[in-house]
Scaffold this motif. Sequence first.
Motif, PDB file in Angstrom:
ATOM      1  N   MET A   1       6.377  19.292   3.094  1.00 54.03           N
ATOM      2  CA  MET A   1       5.686  18.005   2.967  1.00 54.03           C
ATOM      3  C   MET A   1       6.620  16.828   3.229  1.00 54.03           C
ATOM      4  SD  MET A   1       2.480  18.419   2.697  1.00 54.03           S
ATOM      5  CE  MET A   1       1.984  16.753   2.248  1.00 54.03           C
ATOM      6  N   TRP A   2       7.931  17.027   3.105  1.00 56.47           N
ATOM      7  CA  TRP A   2       8.853  15.969   3.547  1.00 56.47           C
ATOM      8  C   TRP A   2       8.770  15.844   5.061  1.00 56.47           C
ATOM      9  CZ3 TRP A   2      12.621  15.808   7.186  1.00 56.47           C
ATOM     10  CH2 TRP A   2      13.315  14.597   7.298  1.00 56.47           C
ATOM     11  N   SER A   3       8.781  16.972   5.779  1.00 55.09           N
ATOM     12  CA  SER A   3       8.755  16.910   7.239  1.00 55.09           C
ATOM     13  C   SER A   3       7.471  16.251   7.730  1.00 55.09           C
ATOM     14  CB  SER A   3       8.938  18.297   7.848  1.00 55.09           C
ATOM     15  OG  SER A   3       7.891  19.172   7.500  1.00 55.09           O
ATOM     16  N   LYS A   4       6.358  16.537   7.073  1.00 59.48           N
ATOM     17  CA  LYS A   4       5.105  15.875   7.455  1.00 59.48           C
ATOM     18  C   LYS A   4       5.203  14.381   7.180  1.00 59.48           C
ATOM     19  CE  LYS A   4       0.101  15.709   6.849  1.00 59.48           C
ATOM     20  NZ  LYS A   4      -1.115  16.412   6.421  1.00 59.48           N
ATOM     21  N   ALA A   5       5.703  14.016   6.004  1.00 56.82           N
ATOM     22  CA  ALA A   5       5.811  12.607   5.653  1.00 56.82           C
ATOM     23  C   ALA A   5       6.716  11.863   6.625  1.00 56.82           C
ATOM     24  CB  ALA A   5       6.324  12.464   4.227  1.00 56.82           C
ATOM     25  N   ARG A   6       7.820  12.508   7.037  1.00 58.22           N
ATOM     26  CA  ARG A   6       8.762  11.830   7.941  1.00 58.22           C
ATOM     27  C   ARG A   6       8.129  11.551   9.290  1.00 58.22           C
ATOM     28  NH1 ARG A   6      10.863   8.662   9.968  1.00 58.22           N
ATOM     29  NH2 ARG A   6      13.063   8.286  10.485  1.00 58.22           N
ATOM     30  N   VAL A   7       7.313  12.463   9.790  1.00 61.95           N
ATOM     31  CA  VAL A   7       6.614  12.220  11.055  1.00 61.95           C
ATOM     32  C   VAL A   7       5.577  11.115  10.888  1.00 61.95           C
ATOM     33  CG1 VAL A   7       5.080  13.213  12.791  1.00 61.95           C
ATOM     34  CG2 VAL A   7       7.006  14.548  11.937  1.00 61.95           C
ATOM     35  N   VAL A   8       4.816  11.163   9.795  1.00 60.95           N
ATOM     36  CA  VAL A   8       3.823  10.116   9.550  1.00 60.95           C
ATOM     37  C   VAL A   8       4.502   8.753   9.432  1.00 60.95           C
ATOM     38  CG1 VAL A   8       2.099   9.264   7.916  1.00 60.95           C
ATOM     39  CG2 VAL A   8       2.157  11.684   8.511  1.00 60.95           C
ATOM     40  N   ALA A   9       5.680   8.703   8.813  1.00 66.51           N
ATOM     41  CA  ALA A   9       6.414   7.447   8.703  1.00 66.51           C
ATOM     42  C   ALA A   9       6.778   6.892  10.077  1.00 66.51           C
ATOM     43  CB  ALA A   9       7.676   7.647   7.859  1.00 66.51           C
ATOM     44  N   ALA A  10       7.098   7.791  11.016  1.00 66.08           N
ATOM     45  CA  ALA A  10       7.443   7.352  12.368  1.00 66.08           C
ATOM     46  C   ALA A  10       6.234   6.820  13.124  1.00 66.08           C
ATOM     47  CB  ALA A  10       8.077   8.509  13.136  1.00 66.08           C
ATOM     48  N   LEU A  11       5.040   7.273  12.710  1.00 62.59           N
ATOM     49  CA  LEU A  11       3.809   6.877  13.410  1.00 62.59           C
ATOM     50  C   LEU A  11       3.005   5.823  12.659  1.00 62.59           C
ATOM     51  CD1 LEU A  11       2.477  10.419  14.424  1.00 62.59           C
ATOM     52  CD2 LEU A  11       3.475   8.729  15.978  1.00 62.59           C
ATOM     53  N   GLU A  12       3.371   5.531  11.408  1.00 60.48           N
ATOM     54  CA  GLU A  12       2.457   4.836  10.495  1.00 60.48           C
ATOM     55  C   GLU A  12       1.993   3.473  10.990  1.00 60.48           C
ATOM     56  OE1 GLU A  12       2.923   2.434   7.604  1.00 60.48           O
ATOM     57  OE2 GLU A  12       4.561   1.518   8.701  1.00 60.48           O
ATOM     58  N   ASN A  13       2.805   2.732  11.728  1.00 60.26           N
ATOM     59  CA  ASN A  13       2.356   1.426  12.203  1.00 60.26           C
ATOM     60  C   ASN A  13       1.371   1.526  13.365  1.00 60.26           C
ATOM     61  OD1 ASN A  13       4.162   2.269  14.135  1.00 60.26           O
ATOM     62  ND2 ASN A  13       5.263   0.334  14.282  1.00 60.26           N
ATOM     63  N   ARG A  14       1.107   2.760  13.826  1.00 60.85           N
ATOM     64  CA  ARG A  14       0.117   2.967  14.897  1.00 60.85           C
ATOM     65  C   ARG A  14      -1.107   3.742  14.423  1.00 60.85           C
ATOM     66  NH1 ARG A  14       3.982   5.687  19.245  1.00 60.85           N
ATOM     67  NH2 ARG A  14       5.199   6.176  17.368  1.00 60.85           N
ATOM     68  N   LEU A  15      -1.153   4.031  13.117  1.00 59.14           N
ATOM     69  CA  LEU A  15      -2.278   4.787  12.577  1.00 59.14           C
ATOM     70  C   LEU A  15      -3.246   3.862  11.845  1.00 59.14           C
ATOM     71  CD1 LEU A  15      -0.460   7.907  11.066  1.00 59.14           C
ATOM     72  CD2 LEU A  15      -1.563   7.699  13.313  1.00 59.14           C
ATOM     73  N   PRO A  16      -4.558   4.102  11.962  1.00 59.52           N
ATOM     74  CA  PRO A  16      -5.523   3.304  11.197  1.00 59.52           C
ATOM     75  C   PRO A  16      -5.493   3.684   9.723  1.00 59.52           C
ATOM     76  CG  PRO A  16      -6.651   5.063  12.353  1.00 59.52           C
ATOM     77  CD  PRO A  16      -5.219   5.129  12.796  1.00 59.52           C
TER      78      PRO A  16
ATOM     79  N   THR B   1       0.861  -1.188   0.000  1.00 58.63           N
ATOM     80  CA  THR B   1       0.000   0.000   0.000  1.00 58.63           C
ATOM     81  C   THR B   1       0.893   1.231   0.000  1.00 58.63           C
ATOM     82  OG1 THR B   1      -0.154  -0.095   2.423  1.00 58.63           O
ATOM     83  CG2 THR B   1      -1.945  -1.110   1.155  1.00 58.63           C
ATOM     84  N   VAL B   2       0.383   2.343  -0.524  1.00 57.17           N
ATOM     85  CA  VAL B   2       1.204   3.548  -0.624  1.00 57.17           C
ATOM     86  C   VAL B   2       1.241   4.262   0.719  1.00 57.17           C
ATOM     87  CG1 VAL B   2       0.502   3.744  -3.037  1.00 57.17           C
ATOM     88  CG2 VAL B   2      -0.625   5.170  -1.322  1.00 57.17           C
ATOM     89  N   PRO B   3       2.323   4.976   1.019  1.00 56.55           N
ATOM     90  CA  PRO B   3       2.356   5.790   2.239  1.00 56.55           C
ATOM     91  C   PRO B   3       1.200   6.791   2.276  1.00 56.55           C
ATOM     92  CG  PRO B   3       4.555   5.603   1.306  1.00 56.55           C
ATOM     93  CD  PRO B   3       3.612   5.014   0.296  1.00 56.55           C
ATOM     94  N   LEU B   4       0.768   7.105   3.471  1.00 53.25           N
ATOM     95  CA  LEU B   4      -0.384   8.000   3.655  1.00 53.25           C
ATOM     96  C   LEU B   4      -0.227   9.319   2.905  1.00 53.25           C
ATOM     97  CD1 LEU B   4      -3.031   8.662   5.317  1.00 53.25           C
ATOM     98  CD2 LEU B   4      -1.492   9.724   6.977  1.00 53.25           C
ATOM     99  N   THR B   5       0.990   9.846   2.863  1.00 53.21           N
ATOM    100  CA  THR B   5       1.227  11.149   2.237  1.00 53.21           C
ATOM    101  C   THR B   5       1.531  11.040   0.739  1.00 53.21           C
ATOM    102  OG1 THR B   5       3.497  10.941   3.051  1.00 53.21           O
ATOM    103  CG2 THR B   5       2.008  12.338   4.330  1.00 53.21           C
ATOM    104  N   TYR B   6       1.691   9.845   0.216  1.00 52.89           N
ATOM    105  CA  TYR B   6       2.125   9.684  -1.176  1.00 52.89           C
ATOM    106  C   TYR B   6       1.193  10.327  -2.209  1.00 52.89           C
ATOM    107  CZ  TYR B   6       3.255   7.649  -5.678  1.00 52.89           C
ATOM    108  OH  TYR B   6       3.549   7.504  -7.011  1.00 52.89           O
ATOM    109  N   PRO B   7      -0.124  10.245  -2.086  1.00 51.14           N
ATOM    110  CA  PRO B   7      -0.977  10.853  -3.127  1.00 51.14           C
ATOM    111  C   PRO B   7      -0.718  12.336  -3.361  1.00 51.14           C
ATOM    112  CG  PRO B   7      -2.259   9.304  -1.847  1.00 51.14           C
ATOM    113  CD  PRO B   7      -0.937   9.445  -1.137  1.00 51.14           C
ATOM    114  N   HIS B   8      -0.086  13.006  -2.409  1.00 47.96           N
ATOM    115  CA  HIS B   8       0.287  14.404  -2.653  1.00 47.96           C
ATOM    116  C   HIS B   8       1.232  14.512  -3.853  1.00 47.96           C
ATOM    117  CE1 HIS B   8       0.966  18.643  -1.665  1.00 47.96           C
ATOM    118  NE2 HIS B   8       2.255  18.431  -1.865  1.00 47.96           N
TER     119      HIS B   8
END
Length: 300
Positions: free
Chosen positions: A234-249, A80-87
């Motif tokens: 948007m890199w900084s946002k993506a990097r934070v989401v990457a750190a949290l992604e296994n805990r996000l629905p 699956t694509v990263p949450l921020t990828y569609p940007h």
Amino acid sequence: MASTSSGPAASKQVTPGSGGIPVLLKAALPSIPVINSLPGVKKASPKGFTGLGYSRPPVTAERAHVEAYAQVCGFPSKDTVPLTYPHMLAFPLHMAIMTDAAFPAPAIGTVHLENAITAHRAIGVGEQLGVTARVGPAQPHPKGTTYVFSTEVRDTEGAVVWESESTYLRRGRGDDDAPSGSVFPPVTPNGIVWKLPADLGRRYAAVSGDHNPIHLYPLTAKALGFPRQIAHGMWSKARVVAALENRLPDAVRVEVAFKKPIVLPGSVELGTETTDDGFAFALSSPRSGAPHLVGATHAL
């Protein structure tokens, strides 16, 4: 079909091409005195602007591009694509809008203030997607005016699977009574420090298509008022989401406000705290504690 109405049917279509220098020139020329008054370069008046939209032909989330993006931003390789990828799929539309003569503000010098992403489900690598973006009239802000770019990503059945709002500021005469933006809870840094290399902006530009000179080299950044090149917001946002992604629905909303620029090379410190429906987070300077990014996630 071209129009300046902000309605869903009123949009232009663009097929993203090579980008690069031609796009940068279209972005930069409206900021140059004298040249910015020439036909084809001169921007429309904000007073008469009611909105503008762009769409692109169906696009596939190609694995090679998804994995290149994931590597730069710290996401694991998945189906699956990263949450921020569609940007990444929407960014060419944002640039098409900003470089359209009907859009009142020049692209260069327009600041990304906030971004909110709503994912309704996970998007699979290899999925074919329809992407549209539109912007409405200027809104008052204490430091000038803002424009909100709304993006929708739909699957082949027409269902919205991902959407976002990006708020951009054009500095100028402001309105002290206007809202200044979203407010997020304070977050204490937790000791996780990321050291960011000097070429981070160039690496992210290679996968995102965002070659704004402020992100590339010390010389190009200094020409636009920065001490050195700065990281993409948007890199900084993506990097934070990457750190949290296994805990996000899979169904989640992630909102951020961009604060002080991250100068490269440099270091940032992550802070996260749990909330009733997700996480509050921040990236800050390890030395001064000044925030670079603040935000929160909300389960849907």
